[in-house]
Design an enzyme around this catalytic site. Structure first.
Site, PDB file in Angstrom:
ATOM      1  N   TYR A  97       0.831  -1.202   0.000  1.00  0.00           N
ATOM      2  CA  TYR A  97       0.000   0.000   0.000  1.00  0.00           C
ATOM      3  C   TYR A  97       0.869   1.257   0.000  1.00  0.00           C
ATOM      4  O   TYR A  97       2.042   1.220   0.362  1.00  0.00           O
ATOM      5  CB  TYR A  97      -0.951   0.022   1.209  1.00  0.00           C
ATOM      6  CG  TYR A  97      -0.271   0.106   2.560  1.00  0.00           C
ATOM      7  CD1 TYR A  97       0.067   1.333   3.121  1.00  0.00           C
ATOM      8  CD2 TYR A  97       0.015  -1.046   3.296  1.00  0.00           C
ATOM      9  CE1 TYR A  97       0.670   1.408   4.375  1.00  0.00           C
ATOM     10  CE2 TYR A  97       0.609  -0.985   4.536  1.00  0.00           C
ATOM     11  CZ  TYR A  97       0.941   0.254   5.077  1.00  0.00           C
ATOM     12  OH  TYR A  97       1.549   0.330   6.302  1.00  0.00           O
ATOM     13  N   CYS A  98       0.250   2.366  -0.451  1.00  0.00           N
ATOM     14  CA  CYS A  98       0.840   3.696  -0.271  1.00  0.00           C
ATOM     15  C   CYS A  98      -0.185   4.508   0.515  1.00  0.00           C
ATOM     16  O   CYS A  98      -1.015   3.938   1.215  1.00  0.00           O
ATOM     17  CB  CYS A  98       1.202   4.332  -1.612  1.00  0.00           C
ATOM     18  SG  CYS A  98      -0.213   4.700  -2.683  1.00  0.00           S
ATOM     19  N   PHE A  99      -0.147   5.815   0.427  1.00  0.00           N
ATOM     20  CA  PHE A  99      -1.038   6.604   1.286  1.00  0.00           C
ATOM     21  C   PHE A  99      -2.498   6.497   0.856  1.00  0.00           C
ATOM     22  O   PHE A  99      -3.373   6.207   1.658  1.00  0.00           O
ATOM     23  CB  PHE A  99      -0.600   8.070   1.317  1.00  0.00           C
ATOM     24  CG  PHE A  99      -1.419   8.895   2.272  1.00  0.00           C
ATOM     25  CD1 PHE A  99      -1.436   8.604   3.627  1.00  0.00           C
ATOM     26  CD2 PHE A  99      -2.204   9.944   1.814  1.00  0.00           C
ATOM     27  CE1 PHE A  99      -2.214   9.337   4.512  1.00  0.00           C
ATOM     28  CE2 PHE A  99      -2.987  10.687   2.689  1.00  0.00           C
ATOM     29  CZ  PHE A  99      -2.989  10.384   4.041  1.00  0.00           C
TER      30      PHE A  99
END
Length: 366
Positions: A97-99
């Site tokens: 995941y990222c933000f």
């Protein structure tokens, strides 16, 4: 950027299965708060993220993507892809995941696919979506569950009792702190965000129970704040008081704050274990100097220093016994007696550990 690679939306399964994940956000974002079973494997460094963010703000997405590819290329890019693939090999059923589930995780996903042909899933909505889910679940579960609170004098063994109860949430364990001036452990507390995430996951895993047992806590456990939805519900709940003799309380406190604490410091750092243990005791005592009063503080500080010196020569902690007893009887008990007066109308049972466990079993609480 193609969007055809797999996204995960089932956050419930993700958390109850302790799904391993890697976080492509910058290190500073990870440090501020992450999820359990998660490793930081960033796409960009803190400085690179800042440069790309500034470029995005002033020149738009296309130029920001171009700059990102300029900053992360060649050997640097290959090293990152290699690290991601090593994680995937160890955790084939994991996720990334990222933000917000946007460019950083999409780029990471694409590079992994181009290098290996593996479609490694990313979280839809990223960190932000999972964080929102955990906050909402904490509110929902606390609204539907009936908490029961275990209280009692300092050192009576409340945490030890909790270990025998399956339907419980150990707030002090999640906070890595015992909730008093002497409550620090040998390792740092989690960030507020990390604590809230762990608490939410614990509640999600326990949500099928109608009742959950908590230890009686204040608004904070060390440096972390108990979420309002938890504090508001537990502060009005039925209260069970654990009874213990002063001798039992001294032994529990000696084990927790002296013997085991010293061993933990030694395990963490053999060379400096004793010095760190000594610093822990003197620093903790200093925290309550104002409440003790200057004269009593000076006397107790001298006793602690003598007990530490005695241990170095005799290798036993006997001189800590009167210190622990004095702290329990003269310092903690008056505070407890004052606080418990405000809660007497909530007390539904009082007894030993065995009696309390029997009482809880009568309520079908295991």
């Amino acid at each position: 950027m193609p969007n055809s690679l797999t996204q995960i939306e089932d956050f419930h399964s993700l958390v109850v299965n302790n799904t391993p994940m890697f976080d492509t956000r910058a290190p500073i974002e990870f440090t501020q708060g992450a999820f359990p079973h998660t490793q930081s494997l960033p796409l960009m460094s803190d400085q690179e993220r800042e440069l790309v963010g500034t470029c995005y703000k002033h020149k738009g997405q296309e130029k920001a993507i171009e700059l990102g590819h300029e900053l992360v290329q060649g050997e640097d890019k290959q090293a990152k892809v290699t690290a991601w693939l090593e994680f995937i090999q160890k955790n084939p059923n994991g996720a990334l995941y990222c933000f917000r589930g946007g460019l950083r995780s999409q780029i990471t996903q694409q590079w992994i696919y181009e290098e290996s042909g593996i479609d490694y899933p990313r979280l839809k909505g990223g960190y932000k979506a999972l964080r929102r889910y955990l906050i909402d679940e904490t509110d929902r579960i606390m609204d539907q569950v009936t908490p029961i609170i275990i209280g009692g004098q300092t050192g009576c063994g409340k945490t030890l009792l909790l270990e025998h109860i399956q339907q419980m949430v150990d707030l002090e364990g999640l906070a890595n702190h015992r909730g008093s001036a002497f409550g620090n452990t040998t390792t740092a507390q989690p960030t507020q965000i990390a604590f809230e995430n762990e608490l939410a996951i614990k509640l999600i895993k326990q949500q099928d129970y109608s009742h959950l047992v908590f230890e009686d806590e204040g608004a904070n456990v060390g440096t972390v704040h108990i979420p309002d939805c938890v504090k508001n519900k537990t502060s009005q709940a039925d209260l069970i008081l654990l009874d213990a003799t002063i001798d039992e309380r001294i032994q529990v406190s000696m084990d927790a704050y002296v013997i085991n604490m010293y061993q933990n410091f030694l395990t963490q750092d053999q060379a400096n274990g004793f010095d760190n243990f000594a610093k822990y005791w003197l620093t903790s005592l200093e925290k309550i100097q104002k409440r003790l009063g200057l004269e009593r503080y000076k006397v107790m500080k001298s006793q602690v220093e003598s007990a530490l010196t005695s241990y170095q020569s005799s290798k036993n902690f006997d001189e800590f016994l009167p210190i622990v007893e004095s702290l329990l009887v003269d310092y903690y008990d008056p505070m407890y007696n004052y606080q418990i007066q405000k809660k007497l109308d909530r007390v539904v049972f009082k007894g030993s550990s065995t009696e309390i466990l029997d009482y809880l079993r009568g309520l079908s609480i295991s």
